[in-house]
Write a protein that holds these residues in place. Structure first.
Motif, short mmCIF file in Angstrom:
data_model
loop_
_atom_site.label_atom_id
_atom_site.label_comp_id
_atom_site.label_asym_id
_atom_site.label_seq_id
_atom_site.Cartn_x
_atom_site.Cartn_y
_atom_site.Cartn_z
N ASP A 100 36.91 3.87 46.54
CA ASP A 100 35.72 4.62 47.32
C ASP A 100 34.70 5.17 47.12
OD1 ASP A 100 35.73 6.84 48.99
OD2 ASP A 100 37.65 5.79 50.10
N ARG A 101 33.29 4.88 47.37
CA ARG A 101 32.17 5.77 47.25
C ARG A 101 32.35 7.13 47.30
NH1 ARG A 101 26.71 4.09 46.29
NH2 ARG A 101 27.69 2.05 46.24
N GLU A 102 33.19 7.11 48.30
CA GLU A 102 32.91 9.01 48.60
C GLU A 102 33.82 10.12 48.00
OE1 GLU A 102 32.79 6.49 50.96
OE2 GLU A 102 30.67 6.93 51.51
N THR A 103 35.07 8.80 47.93
CA THR A 103 36.24 9.30 47.08
C THR A 103 35.28 10.13 45.72
OG1 THR A 103 37.65 8.54 48.31
CG2 THR A 103 38.78 9.50 46.12
N VAL A 104 34.63 9.09 44.65
CA VAL A 104 34.15 9.39 43.82
C VAL A 104 33.35 9.96 43.53
CG1 VAL A 104 33.06 8.16 42.20
CG2 VAL A 104 34.43 6.94 42.90
N ILE A 105 32.24 10.21 44.43
CA ILE A 105 31.29 10.93 44.81
C ILE A 105 32.06 12.77 44.61
CG2 ILE A 105 29.21 12.28 46.35
CD1 ILE A 105 29.38 8.95 46.69
N LYS A 106 33.03 12.82 45.30
CA LYS A 106 33.74 13.92 45.98
C LYS A 106 34.08 14.45 44.08
CE LYS A 106 37.21 16.11 48.45
NZ LYS A 106 38.52 15.18 48.35
N ARG A 107 34.69 13.84 43.80
CA ARG A 107 36.10 14.23 42.42
C ARG A 107 34.83 14.56 41.27
NH1 ARG A 107 40.35 9.49 42.53
NH2 ARG A 107 41.43 10.03 44.26
N GLN A 108 33.29 13.59 41.39
CA GLN A 108 32.74 13.79 40.82
C GLN A 108 32.23 15.81 40.79
OE1 GLN A 108 29.79 11.63 38.59
NE2 GLN A 108 31.35 9.80 40.57
N GLN A 109 32.26 16.33 42.15
CA GLN A 109 31.16 17.16 42.46
C GLN A 109 32.49 18.12 42.18
OE1 GLN A 109 30.54 16.38 46.55
NE2 GLN A 109 28.21 15.59 46.18
N GLU A 110 33.67 18.28 42.62
CA GLU A 110 34.96 19.09 41.97
C GLU A 110 34.92 19.21 40.39
OE1 GLU A 110 38.46 16.86 44.04
OE2 GLU A 110 37.45 17.35 46.04
N ARG A 111 34.46 18.63 39.46
CA ARG A 111 34.77 18.82 38.26
C ARG A 111 33.28 19.09 38.10
NH1 ARG A 111 34.98 12.46 35.57
NH2 ARG A 111 32.59 12.07 35.89
N GLN A 112 32.47 18.97 38.93
CA GLN A 112 31.30 20.25 38.91
C GLN A 112 30.35 19.65 37.75
OE1 GLN A 112 32.21 23.73 37.19
NE2 GLN A 112 32.71 24.27 39.54
N ASP A 113 30.37 18.06 38.03
CA ASP A 113 29.06 17.59 37.34
C ASP A 113 27.72 17.69 38.02
OD1 ASP A 113 31.28 16.17 35.67
OD2 ASP A 113 30.67 14.34 36.28
N ASP A 114 26.77 17.80 37.51
CA ASP A 114 25.40 17.64 38.07
C ASP A 114 24.32 16.49 39.10
OD1 ASP A 114 23.61 16.69 36.61
OD2 ASP A 114 23.99 17.90 34.46
N GLU A 115 24.13 16.95 39.54
CA GLU A 115 23.61 16.00 40.88
C GLU A 115 22.45 14.91 39.92
OE1 GLU A 115 24.35 15.59 44.28
OE2 GLU A 115 25.56 17.96 43.86
N VAL A 116 21.75 14.85 39.21
CA VAL A 116 21.92 14.23 38.34
C VAL A 116 22.58 12.73 38.00
CG1 VAL A 116 19.54 13.57 36.91
CG2 VAL A 116 19.32 15.77 38.24
N GLU A 117 23.77 13.48 37.07
CA GLU A 117 25.06 13.11 36.81
C GLU A 117 25.48 12.29 37.10
OE1 GLU A 117 27.45 12.64 32.72
OE2 GLU A 117 25.44 13.05 33.50
N ILE A 118 25.87 12.42 38.96
CA ILE A 118 26.33 12.08 39.55
C ILE A 118 25.35 10.76 40.29
CG2 ILE A 118 27.51 11.92 41.81
CD1 ILE A 118 28.09 14.86 41.30
N ARG A 119 23.88 11.11 40.46
CA ARG A 119 23.19 9.50 40.45
C ARG A 119 23.25 8.89 40.23
NH1 ARG A 119 19.99 13.70 42.73
NH2 ARG A 119 18.68 13.84 40.94
N ARG A 120 23.16 9.01 38.51
CA ARG A 120 23.29 8.38 37.46
C ARG A 120 24.38 7.53 37.17
NH1 ARG A 120 24.80 7.91 32.48
NH2 ARG A 120 25.35 10.26 31.45
#
Length: 196
Positions: free
Chosen positions: A128-148
């Motif tokens: 789900d969307r929340e999990t995907v965002i959390k995983r990207q944050q955990e691997r330290q993707d930057d916010e711009v990348e995550i939004r993309r």
């Protein structure tokens, strides 16, 4: 075009970024004699990625040259970066292995399905969307990348019904076991059952 032999299979993992496609693909591959085929890309490596292990990172110029020489089976542009798969890499992987796997975006997965038909099995991995965002944050993707990435989430999720199989990645060991069982079902191995 390369004729995929009957027992040769191409498993393609697709789904939203952060769903764990690559991690699962690598885990499952260790249980089988599976070779990966990497994409070429013009995007810069993320801090946790290694050239020749996650992608072949190349310059725009190199990519362009390869494209002109028609080396790519398929190539796509995503957010200004280019990605491509070389057929000779697939052919090379099949030299020593019957099973090959790739991690591709839905467009790439569909193109290979059109080319190689029943020998291609698309496995859609999602969370789900929340999990995907959390995983990207955990691997330290930057916010711009995550939004993309998230700007493509719904569009990629809409692709799920096109794939032969779909797994919600809620628990890595559990899901990798389920995928291994699935892959096993595609292999017509003659198991000899011995009684102990």
């Amino acid at each position: 075009m390369y004729q995929v032999k009957d027992k040769e299979k191409i498993f393609i993992y697709t789904g939203p970024d952060g769903s764990g496609r690559k991690t699962l693909a690598k885990m499952v591959a260790t249980a089988f004699d599976m070779e990966t085929v990497l994409s070429y890309t013009t995007r810069p490596p993320r801090h946790y990625e290694t050239n020749g292990e996650d992608y072949h990172f190349v310059t725009e110029e190199t990519f362009q040259k390869m494209h002109q020489q028609q080396e790519f089976l398929e190539s796509v542009d995503i957010d200004g970066y280019r990605y491509g798969i070389r057929e000779q890499d697939i052919v090379g992987a099949f030299k020593d292995h019957k099973l090959v796997y790739l991690t591709l975006n839905p467009e790439g997965a569909d193109k290979l399905k059109q080319m190689y038909g029943k020998n291609v099995v698309r496995i859609f991995i999602y969370a789900d969307r929340e999990t995907v965002i959390k995983r990207q944050q955990e691997r330290q993707d930057d916010e711009v990348e995550i939004r993309r990435h998230m700007s493509h989430y719904d569009e990629i999720m809409a692709h799920k019904p096109n794939c032969e199989h779909a797994f919600e990645n809620y628990d890595l060991p559990q899901v990798s076991y389920q995928i291994s069982e699935l892959i096993e079902s595609y292999l017509d191995r003659d198991f000899i059952v011995s009684e102990y």
